[in-house]
Design a protein around this motif. Structure first.
Motif, PDB file in Angstrom:
ATOM      1  N   LYS A  96      -9.147   2.095  -7.050  1.00 42.05           N
ATOM      2  CA  LYS A  96      -8.071   1.451  -6.302  1.00 42.05           C
ATOM      3  C   LYS A  96      -7.100   0.739  -7.256  1.00 42.05           C
ATOM      4  N   TYR A 134      -4.677   3.165  -9.133  1.00 43.94           N
ATOM      5  CA  TYR A 134      -3.552   3.614  -8.317  1.00 43.94           C
ATOM      6  C   TYR A 134      -2.566   2.497  -8.017  1.00 43.94           C
ATOM      7  N   GLU A 135      -3.046   1.256  -7.915  1.00 39.27           N
ATOM      8  CA  GLU A 135      -2.150   0.136  -7.656  1.00 39.27           C
ATOM      9  C   GLU A 135      -1.172  -0.078  -8.805  1.00 39.27           C
ATOM     10  N   ASP A 164       1.850   1.673  -8.018  1.00 29.48           N
ATOM     11  CA  ASP A 164       2.369   1.268  -6.712  1.00 29.48           C
ATOM     12  C   ASP A 164       1.967   2.232  -5.590  1.00 29.48           C
ATOM     13  N   LYS A 208      -0.851   2.694  -2.708  1.00 26.11           N
ATOM     14  CA  LYS A 208      -1.912   1.981  -2.004  1.00 26.11           C
ATOM     15  C   LYS A 208      -2.894   2.986  -1.410  1.00 26.11           C
ATOM     16  N   ASP A 237      -6.333   3.277   0.923  1.00 24.21           N
ATOM     17  CA  ASP A 237      -7.185   2.562   1.874  1.00 24.21           C
ATOM     18  C   ASP A 237      -8.499   3.301   2.078  1.00 24.21           C
TER      19      ASP A 237
END
Length: 181
Positions: free
Chosen positions: A82, A85-86, A89, A91, A93
């Motif tokens: 996670k 990938y952040e 930018d 997101k 889930d």
């Protein structure tokens, strides 16, 4: 409308409960919670899973029964994946799956059983790898809490095969309340 639906559900549940106490246990229904722990390469992307499931069981004999189950599972994304990938930018889930399986359950004695199931794990999210062939095998134990009801605990190995090389594998734990119809 919500009050009417809630009242109807409560009455139906109580009726089924009374009906379950009065009938032969040729058919059982179990409702429970699920916990999944990702294994191998699956753990690189997914961390843990949780959800609910319902399982119907038809007894052919005191030792052998057929099962049909369906569930709602949420797989949480691994924190490290996670974070990667952040940085771009993007997101990501948790992903939702709907496993539906049929199988056989063999009672080893009054308390312990072995089970095997096969079916499909369905996802509407294309990034969650779509639909896949699901199969599982495991052991469990069932403890009577009344003449027609029991608590059921199971441990299984489960795999969802998206393709010949792409598979998601888990160790699963299920705790359920079962009653006869």
């Amino acid at each position: 409308m919500k009050k009417i639906l809630l009242s109807f559900s409560l009455i139906a549940g109580l009726t089924l409960s009374v009906f379950a106490q009065q009938q032969n246990q040729k058919i059982k229904v179990g409702i429970g919670g699920e916990f999944l722990y990702a294994l191998g390469s699956t753990a690189e992307f997914y961390n843990l899973g949780y959800g609910v499931s319902a399982q119907g069981e038809y007894l052919f004999s005191p030792k052998l029964s057929a099962t049909l189950s369906g569930g709602y599972m949420v797989l949480t994304i691994n924190k490290l994946f996670k974070e990667i990938y952040e940085e771009w930018d993007v997101k990501i889930d948790s992903k939702t799956f709907y496993p539906v399986k049929a199988g056989l359950k063999y009672n080893l004695n009054k308390t312990f059983y072995a089970a095997a199931e096969a079916g499909a794990s369905i996802s509407k999210d294309k990034t969650a790898r779509g639909n896949s062939f699901a199969y599982a095998g495991g052991l469990g134990s069932s403890f009577e809490v009344s003449s027609k009801a029991s608590l059921d605990f199971g441990l299984r190995y489960e795999e969802w095969a998206v393709s010949a090389k792409d598979r998601l594998s888990f160790i699963g734990f299920r705790a359920a309340y079962s009653f006869g119809l």
